[in-house]
Scaffold this motif. Structure first.
Motif, PDB file in Angstrom:
ATOM      1  N   ASP A 165     -29.065 -20.338 -58.512  1.00 51.16           N
ATOM      2  CA  ASP A 165     -28.555 -20.259 -57.141  1.00 51.16           C
ATOM      3  C   ASP A 165     -29.578 -19.609 -56.210  1.00 51.16           C
TER       4      ASP A 165
ATOM      5  N   GLN B  50     -13.404 -10.262 -60.362  1.00 54.29           N
ATOM      6  CA  GLN B  50     -14.546 -11.065 -60.781  1.00 54.29           C
ATOM      7  C   GLN B  50     -15.699 -10.171 -61.207  1.00 54.29           C
TER       8      GLN B  50
ATOM      9  N   LEU C   5     -21.840 -14.845 -58.702  1.00 51.11           N
ATOM     10  CA  LEU C   5     -23.304 -14.986 -58.739  1.00 51.11           C
ATOM     11  C   LEU C   5     -23.892 -13.608 -59.027  1.00 51.11           C
TER      12      LEU C   5
ATOM     13  N   THR D  45     -17.339 -21.348 -56.401  1.00 40.36           N
ATOM     14  CA  THR D  45     -15.896 -21.184 -56.312  1.00 40.36           C
ATOM     15  C   THR D  45     -15.257 -22.556 -56.174  1.00 40.36           C
TER      16      THR D  45
ATOM     17  N   LYS E 284       1.258 -13.807 -54.785  1.00 41.53           N
ATOM     18  CA  LYS E 284       2.201 -13.251 -55.743  1.00 41.53           C
ATOM     19  C   LYS E 284       3.645 -13.215 -55.256  1.00 41.53           C
TER      20      LYS E 284
HETATM   21  N1  LIG Z   1      -2.027 -18.777 -57.326  1.00 42.84           N
HETATM   22  C1  LIG Z   1      -3.051 -17.980 -57.515  1.00 42.84           C
HETATM   23  N2  LIG Z   1      -4.250 -18.300 -56.989  1.00 42.84           N
HETATM   24  C2  LIG Z   1      -5.293 -17.476 -57.152  1.00 42.84           C
HETATM   25  C3  LIG Z   1      -5.165 -16.268 -57.864  1.00 42.84           C
HETATM   26  C4  LIG Z   1      -3.904 -15.947 -58.427  1.00 42.84           C
HETATM   27  O1  LIG Z   1      -3.707 -14.915 -59.098  1.00 42.84           O
HETATM   28  N3  LIG Z   1      -2.883 -16.819 -58.225  1.00 42.84           N
HETATM   29  N4  LIG Z   1      -6.253 -15.433 -57.993  1.00 42.84           N
HETATM   30  C5  LIG Z   1      -7.311 -15.527 -57.006  1.00 42.84           C
HETATM   31  C6  LIG Z   1      -8.494 -14.814 -57.484  1.00 42.84           C
HETATM   32  S1  LIG Z   1      -8.316 -13.134 -57.795  1.00 42.84           S
HETATM   33  C7  LIG Z   1      -9.681 -15.398 -57.668  1.00 42.84           C
HETATM   34  S2  LIG Z   1     -11.032 -14.439 -58.111  1.00 42.84           S
HETATM   35  C8  LIG Z   1      -9.862 -16.831 -57.396  1.00 42.84           C
HETATM   36  C9  LIG Z   1     -10.803 -17.533 -58.349  1.00 42.84           C
HETATM   37  O2  LIG Z   1     -10.938 -18.837 -57.904  1.00 42.84           O
HETATM   38  P1  LIG Z   1     -12.288 -19.659 -58.045  1.00 42.84           P
HETATM   39  O3  LIG Z   1     -13.447 -18.860 -57.645  1.00 42.84           O
HETATM   40  O4  LIG Z   1     -12.086 -20.920 -57.300  1.00 42.84           O
HETATM   41  O5  LIG Z   1     -12.253 -19.929 -59.600  1.00 42.84           O
HETATM   42  P2  LIG Z   1     -13.375 -20.262 -60.646  1.00 42.84           P
HETATM   43  O6  LIG Z   1     -12.800 -21.249 -61.581  1.00 42.84           O
HETATM   44  O7  LIG Z   1     -13.898 -19.016 -61.221  1.00 42.84           O
HETATM   45  O8  LIG Z   1     -14.471 -20.944 -59.775  1.00 42.84           O
HETATM   46  C10 LIG Z   1     -15.813 -20.586 -59.882  1.00 42.84           C
HETATM   47  C11 LIG Z   1     -16.629 -21.853 -59.810  1.00 42.84           C
HETATM   48  O9  LIG Z   1     -18.001 -21.488 -59.912  1.00 42.84           O
HETATM   49  C12 LIG Z   1     -18.621 -22.275 -60.902  1.00 42.84           C
HETATM   50  N5  LIG Z   1     -19.704 -21.455 -61.458  1.00 42.84           N
HETATM   51  C13 LIG Z   1     -19.712 -20.685 -62.546  1.00 42.84           C
HETATM   52  N6  LIG Z   1     -20.890 -20.055 -62.692  1.00 42.84           N
HETATM   53  C14 LIG Z   1     -21.658 -20.433 -61.641  1.00 42.84           C
HETATM   54  C15 LIG Z   1     -22.993 -20.124 -61.225  1.00 42.84           C
HETATM   55  O10 LIG Z   1     -23.719 -19.346 -61.851  1.00 42.84           O
HETATM   56  N7  LIG Z   1     -23.421 -20.699 -60.081  1.00 42.84           N
HETATM   57  C16 LIG Z   1     -22.641 -21.555 -59.352  1.00 42.84           C
HETATM   58  N8  LIG Z   1     -23.143 -22.076 -58.234  1.00 42.84           N
HETATM   59  N9  LIG Z   1     -21.410 -21.891 -59.757  1.00 42.84           N
HETATM   60  C17 LIG Z   1     -20.921 -21.325 -60.862  1.00 42.84           C
HETATM   61  C18 LIG Z   1     -17.543 -22.634 -61.878  1.00 42.84           C
HETATM   62  O11 LIG Z   1     -17.840 -23.834 -62.569  1.00 42.84           O
HETATM   63  C19 LIG Z   1     -16.318 -22.781 -60.957  1.00 42.84           C
HETATM   64  O12 LIG Z   1     -16.155 -24.078 -60.472  1.00 42.84           O
HETATM   65  O13 LIG Z   1      -8.600 -17.491 -57.478  1.00 42.84           O
HETATM   66  C20 LIG Z   1      -7.648 -16.964 -56.601  1.00 42.84           C
HETATM   67  N10 LIG Z   1      -6.495 -17.827 -56.602  1.00 42.84           N
END
Ligand SMILES: Nc1nc2c(c(=O)[nH]1)N[C@H]1C(S)=C(S)[C@@H](COP(=O)(O)OP(=O)(O)OC[C@H]3O[C@@H](n4cnc5c(=O)[nH]c(N)nc54)[C@H](O)[C@@H]3O)O[C@H]1N2
Ligand SMILES: Nc1nc2c(c(=O)[nH]1)N[C@H]1C(S)=C(S)[C@@H](COP(=O)(O)OP(=O)(O)OC[C@H]3O[C@@H](n4cnc5c(=O)[nH]c(N)nc54)[C@H](O)[C@@H]3O)O[C@H]1N2
Ligand SMILES: [Mo]
Length: 830
Positions: free
Chosen positions: A517, A371, A146, A441, A769
């Motif tokens: 938001d 991010q 955000l 997220t 990892k």
């Molecule tokens: N196995 C494994 N798992 C991991 C990782 C890994 O390396 N391996 N990495 C981790 C890391 S570093 C991260 S950052 C996370 C990421 O994990 P998430 O944060 O779950 O991933 P995103 O797909 O970015 O989810 C963001 C959500 O916000 C929504 N969205 C986008 N823009 C906006 C907005 O402006 N407003 C709102 N309200 N929603 C919005 C999108 O549609 C999406 O559904 O995953 C983690 N999980």
């Protein structure tokens, strides 16, 4: 001007430059097919929202729609360049399946409703819970995606309004270790270095950071140095041969989960070789003797046995570090999400302190963000810290916030550390958190051990609110779904990994009834009638600019001081500006700690420190006695094996991560055709030797399982070390582009079916990892074999050995052509 297929050539043309010279500009543009630049009616200012690099760009608007993007040449971060996700990812905004109305669960189904109905239901449930169980029944789980204004508003609502300790971001999964490592070494979060350090460095070290794929524009900067006169030498620490590893002077490929052993050996060697800047350490650091004692036995031979890396290679890496004149280091998820994360990341800081390489051009530590707005989550305190990098254990800091918000200090929870996300999940599982508001997220794909996550989120007794732009795997489990406006549809600021603040302007209206938001949070504050101690509205602002001004007051006098910035200024300045930015320093601050002064004095530090092995917090009096002058801290920890290691049943290491073409759970990148085609389905990388031992070959359909779950993926024989499987974590259950959710993937394509519930003791960042797994061919030859997996060939998943000839190269095709205009005369294709 060149036309380049930026799927086939992700980094585009080279513009080589020499050390100390400014990085030449190159402007990348991509417009929707059929749209000419002359047809663009308006360009709105923004920056990339699909990683932490903060590539400055303008959004092209025609007839009320986003039709493309163009990099901004004047900006310090990218000098006009854009990466593949920057160029093509915006198309998701225009996707026909955006959420356009709120949804509430009725008789087990999500049905559309009006904003009033949805918000009323949330406010009513909140009021009931506050009355029956108190603020601890309500939790907020937000994001690193955000805008600053939204985080600050949410923080004030949660901490001062509701008064809950349960507020965290998915930054816990992402950059909690970056923040913690900076706090433990320098007293405070805040990136010491600058991307311009790449322009000067003679050695660049990448620790668990696949920069070519995850910050492609920063890699373009490094490539332009590598191809120019007097190139830097690279050190890469990654169990896979990534694209940067191919260019490395030294590539160390340790076993997953053994980073700390390797780092302790590097520290040992730098000390042994007499490369310590004794004066700098004497004047600016504490803890040298303890550190030296802690690593005394950590010889390269010792580490070689643990990491399975040749001792001589560790020696060569140490030689690079010990001999560097200008050392720049970056650290990311290969460290942060691996075992002993904070302890390992802190050793990178130690190397810089030991060598006296901080705060000068070319001498930067970059404890990276992932991010785009993770920095803001952290500085605004939406991450389980207090805003303005304040220390929850420092009564003065809490009192400052109470004054600022005009509430009693007791209203702001500070009896213990703010609840971290994994603990919030646990509380929801046990039933003490009864309402969880998830914004931006997709935990049903991104948290570890998904079977458990689904069971927690789908409980009847947990009231779940999901605020997203699509109906995600998580939204499907919600009681109320709120449709958000996103990047390009709302205005706000965000700060990249080197503290550069950009304004992102509203370019077009959001679809249907979707709302920013910020407006959603403000609506909630109003319905909850949140008041200060004089009965006035707790939140006095009504728009993003008002929120920014309120945040400035909160940041004043802290390390992340924004008082010299305003929306108006950021709208006009040619380039983004790095905080701290004050009246005295209107152009911002390129590097922190140039004067050898840290933000670590007891009165100002963000933490009193933690034991890196156990996470136990030190007390205020401990810290006052230990570091009264606020020097940098040389911290150490003993290496222990990871909580789960391969055994007979699960003989392989499983590690997970990213590919260049997708972002996270793909809600955006799967809806951009060029990106989706480049990496349409999940795969598993393994070495040629390992594949042969397991009776597998390129393209075979295999099942990967751990003690927790399993998934299916096609085999890519790639340059990963023996004994290790790598699975990209992007693929959830929905096969998204267009149409309703498709459950073909229900059999499992999500890496997190298999990952472990475990976290770093200091940063509480989960361990994505390193866990143990096995792999076997899926029975039934008909489904089992394809010629090749569809994994990209341009990246770390490039095919190895015999399979290299089988696999068609990844290309974008005609609809991926974008333009690059370079001012340099010495460009060539890469
Ligand atoms: N196995 C494994 N798992 C991991 C990782 C890994 O390396 N391996 N990495 C981790 C890391 S570093 C991260 S950052 C996370 C990421 O994990 P998430 O944060 O779950 O991933 P995103 O797909 O970015 O989810 C963001 C959500 O916000 C929504 N969205 C986008 N823009 C906006 C907005 O402006 N407003 C709102 N309200 N929603 C919005 C999108 O549609 C999406 O559904 O995953 C983690 N999980
Ligand atoms: N294309 C793309 N770019 C992104 C994102 C994205 O989803 N896609 N997400 C953004 C976000 S939120 C983040 S956090 C960043 C993440 O950016 P990175 O950290 O660069 O990405 P990852 O692929 O998660 O992990 C980096 C490397 O860690 C290595 N690794 C795995 N285990 C270990 C280990 O035990 N030790 C060592 N030394 N290395 C190990 C992997 O082989 C991998 O190459 O990327 C950002 N940029
Ligand atoms: Mo991340």
């Amino acid at each position: 001007m060149a036309l380049v297929d930026r799927i086939a050539q992700p980094w585009g043309e080279r513009t080589p430059y020499r050390p100390g010279q400014p990085w030449p500009a190159r402007v990348d543009t991509f417009l929707d097919s059929g749209v000419q630049e002359s047809q663009v009616q308006r360009w709105a200012r923004s920056a990339s929202l699909l990683h932490s690099n903060g590539d400055a760009m303008d959004i092209a608007v025609a007839d009320g729609r986003i039709v493309g993007v163009r990099g901004r040449a004047a900006d310090r971060v990218n000098r006009g360049r854009l990466g593949p996700k920057d160029l093509y990812g915006w198309q998701a905004n225009n996707s026909p399946d955006r959420l356009t109305a709120p949804l509430i669960r009725q008789d087990g189904r999500l049905v559309e409703c009006g904003w009033d109905t949805a918000m009323q239901r949330i406010a009513e449930r909140s009021r009931q819970l506050l009355e029956s169980h108190g603020p601890g029944a309500i939790g907020f789980y937000t994001t690193g995606q955000l805008f600053l204004e939204e985080y600050y508003t949410l923080t004030v609502i949660a901490r001062a309004g509701i008064g809950t300790n349960h507020l965290d971001g998915n930054t816990r999964l992402c950059t909690a270790t970056a923040g913690e490592a900076l706090k433990e070494s320098f007293g405070c979060d805040g990136q010491p270095g600058s991307f311009t350090d790449v322009d000067h460095a003679d050695v660049i070290a990448l620790y668990g950071h696949n920069v070519a794929e995850t910050q492609p524009v920063l890699w373009m900067r490094m490539l332009d140095r590598l191809d120019g006169p007097e190139p830097p030498r690279l050190l890469v620490v990654d169990p896979r041969r990534t694209v940067p590893a191919e260019r490395a002077a030294v590539h160390l490929a340790p076993r997953p989960g053994t980073n700390l052993a390797l780092m302790n050996a590097l520290v040992h060697e730098v000390i042994r070789r007499g490369a310590v800047a004794r004066d700098f350490v004497r004047d600016h650091a504490i803890g040298f003797d303890d550190l030296a004692a802690a690593v005394a036995d950590c010889t390269p031979d010792w580490a070689a046995a643990i990491c399975d890396v040749p001792a001589a290679a560790i020696g060569r890496a140490a030689e690079l570090i010990a001999g560097a004149e200008k050392l720049t280091s970056t650290v990311l998820q290969g460290f942060y999400q691996s075992h002993q994360a904070t302890a390992a990341a802190v050793q990178v800081n130690n190397l810089h302190v030991l060598r006296g390489m901080l705060g000068r051009p070319g001498c930067g530590v970059l404890q990276m963000n992932g991010q785009p707005t993770a920095q803001n989550t952290r500085e605004c305190g939406a991450n389980g810290d207090l805003p303005g990098f304040r220390n929850w254990a420092n009564a003065e800091h809490v009192a400052e916030l109470a004054d600022l918000w005009n509430v009693e200090a007791e209203q702001i929870p500070h009896w213990g550390p703010p609840t971290h996300a994994m603990q919030m999940l646990r509380y929801a599982e046990q039933g003490s958190i009864k309402m969880l508001w998830i914004s931006g997220t997709n935990p049903a794909v991104s948290l570890p051990d998904l079977h458990r996550v689904r069971s927690v989120l789908s409980q009847e007794r947990l009231f779940t609110v999901v605020q997203d732009i699509f109906l995600t795997e998580t939204a499907e489990l919600a009681d109320v779904v709120l449709p958000a406006a996103t990047w390009g549809e709302k205005t706000g600021c965000f700060t990249n990994a080197d503290r550069t603040v950009h304004l992102s302007e509203k370019a077009v209206d959001p679809p249907g009834a979707a709302r920013p938001d910020l407006d959603i949070f403000l609506d909630y504050a109003q319905r909850m009638e949140l008041r200060d101690k004089d009965g006035q509205p707790l939140i006095a602002w009504t728009d993003a600019e008002g929120a920014f001004e309120a945040w400035k007051a909160c940041s004043a006098g802290r390390l992340c001081d924004y008082t010299g910035l305003s929306h108006g200024r950021l709208r006009q300045e040619p380039s983004g500006i790095q905080w701290p930015c004050t009246e005295d320093r209107p152009q911002g601050t390129e590097r922190l700690y140039s004067d050898g002064q840290f933000w670590a004095r007891p009165a100002e530090a963000e933490t009193y420190g933690k034991d890196l092995e156990t996470g136990a917090a030190f007390t205020e009096s401990d810290y006052r006695a230990w570091n009264p002058e606020g020097r940098s801290l040389l911290r150490s920890a003993v290496y222990f094996p990871a909580p789960e290691v391969p055994d007979e049943e699960f003989p392989l290491w499983l590690t997970t991560g990213r590919t260049l073409y997708h972002f996270h759970t793909r809600t955006k990148t799967a809806r951009a055709p060029q990106l989706n085609r480049a990496a349409p389905e999940v795969w598993v990388e393994m070495s040629a030797g390992e594949a042969e031992r397991r009776g597998l070959a390129e393209g075979d359909l295999a099942e990967i399982s751990s003690a927790r779950g399993r998934l299916r993926a096609r085999v890519r024989v790639a340059h990963v070390r023996d004994g290790v499987l790598f699975v990209p974590f992007h693929y959830g259950y929905f096969d998204v582009p267009g149409g309703p959710p498709d459950r073909r993937n229900q059999a499992g394509s999500a890496a997190n079916e298999t990952t472990i519930t475990a976290w770093d003791p200091a940063s509480k960042q989960p361990l994505f990892k390193a866990c143990a797994a096995r792999i076997a061919a899926v029975e039934g030859a008909a489904v089992a074999s394809a010629e090749a997996s569809s994994a990209p060939t341009t990246t770390a998943s490039a095919p190895a050995g015999r399979s290299a000839n089988l696999v068609p190269p990844t290309i974008g095709g005609p609809d991926a052509l974008s333009t690059s205009t370079s001012t340099s005369t010495t460009t060539r294709q890469d």
